[in-house]
Design a protein around this motif. Structure first.
Motif, PDB file in Angstrom:
ATOM      1  N   ASP A  89       3.973  -9.305  49.611  1.00 38.21           N
ATOM      2  CA  ASP A  89       2.848  -8.372  49.708  1.00 38.21           C
ATOM      3  C   ASP A  89       1.663  -8.945  50.481  1.00 38.21           C
ATOM      4  OD1 ASP A  89       2.244 -10.196  47.662  1.00 38.21           O
ATOM      5  OD2 ASP A  89       0.938  -8.761  46.649  1.00 38.21           O
ATOM      6  N   ASP A 130       6.584  -4.588  49.177  1.00 37.18           N
ATOM      7  CA  ASP A 130       6.539  -4.486  47.717  1.00 37.18           C
ATOM      8  C   ASP A 130       7.959  -4.417  47.167  1.00 37.18           C
ATOM      9  OD1 ASP A 130       7.426  -1.593  47.672  1.00 37.18           O
ATOM     10  OD2 ASP A 130       5.508  -1.351  48.711  1.00 37.18           O
ATOM     11  N   MET A 137       3.919  -9.596  42.709  1.00 40.72           N
ATOM     12  CA  MET A 137       3.659  -8.433  43.548  1.00 40.72           C
ATOM     13  C   MET A 137       3.216  -7.279  42.664  1.00 40.72           C
ATOM     14  SD  MET A 137       6.833  -8.462  46.277  1.00 40.72           S
ATOM     15  CE  MET A 137       8.128  -8.511  45.012  1.00 40.72           C
ATOM     16  N   ASP A 177       7.515  -6.530  40.212  1.00 43.62           N
ATOM     17  CA  ASP A 177       7.373  -7.920  40.649  1.00 43.62           C
ATOM     18  C   ASP A 177       8.734  -8.522  41.004  1.00 43.62           C
ATOM     19  OD1 ASP A 177       8.641  -8.633  38.268  1.00 43.62           O
ATOM     20  OD2 ASP A 177       6.810  -9.283  37.278  1.00 43.62           O
TER      21      ASP A 177
END
Length: 226
Positions: free
Chosen positions: A9, A33, A55, A59
């Motif tokens: 990201d 992402d 992120m 994640d």
């Protein structure tokens, strides 16, 4: 040309990584992402995934869980600012293959990517479909399930890899260095400590049948007795 899926990201870092890897002959795809990374993974079937852990939204650890349900072999290299041992172990446990802490050098990233691509420890089809009987336990490495008297335990990707390697050489010593290099890429002290954690967990799962044991052969490796 190796296909790399980068999921990161931080746009500036992503651009640097993309440019550096493309200059060295890698075919790059980029996702900013986790959700986009999941879509590109399904569409493109990359040879390796390089992803950030922290992120927004999905994640890196959450995405790894999904990827490992679909593909247990594609190498995953985490990029992270996290330094706690528990975080690193969690990443390995979910199915990550390597960890690179930020900030990192591009040369080190490229070396690690090439090593993961060279490793390719994909089992033969017969081993893929094998279900192992270990005393009262049944172990299905494909589904990553260990069952006892009808009750199933879901193993992590790394636990399943270790147990499968021990099952393939049941009642024989598997060298510690061989296990580390096959599953982690090197036999460094940190990786050895990480593997010890997983061995301890496997012993806990197998404790209900005294006839099944993972024995430590001091200075050499481990042996699965059943």
């Amino acid at each position: 040309m190796p296909r790399v899926l980068l999921i990161e990201d931080e746009e500036m870092l992503a651009r640097i990584v993309m440019d550096s890897l493309e200059m060295r002959g890698f075919s790059m795809s980029y996702a900013p992402d986790g959700e986009t990374g999941w879509t590109l993974f399904r569409e493109q079937a990359p040879d390796i995934i390089v992803m950030d852990v922290m992120m927004p939204g999905m994640d890196g650890f959450s995405l790894t869980r999904k990827i490992r349900e679909a593909d247990k072999d594609v190498p995953i290299l985490f990029l992270t600012a996290r330094s706690r041992t528990a975080d690193v172990i969690q990443g390995f446990e979910l199915g990550g293959n390597d960890y690179l802490r930020k900030p990192f050098s591009m040369d080190e990233l490229i070396v690690r990517i090439r090593e993961l691509l060279k490793r390719a420890p994909r089992p033969a089809p017969a081993a893929e479909n094998a279900v192992y009987q270990l005393g009262r336990y049944r172990f299905d490495p494909v589904r990553q399930r260990l069952s006892l008297d009808g009750e199933e335990c879901k193993l992590s990707h790394r636990e399943s890899e270790i147990l499968r390697m021990l099952c393939e050489q049941r009642n024989e010593v598997v060298e510690r260095s061989h296990m580390l290099k096959s599953l982690w890429g090197d036999d460094s002290f940190f990786n050895a400590r990480s593997m010890d954690v997983f061995i301890t967990k496997l012993r806990r799962y197998l404790k209900e049948d005294a006839a099944v044991q993972i024995v430590n052969v001091r200075g050499v490796g481990y042996k699965l007795i059943s």
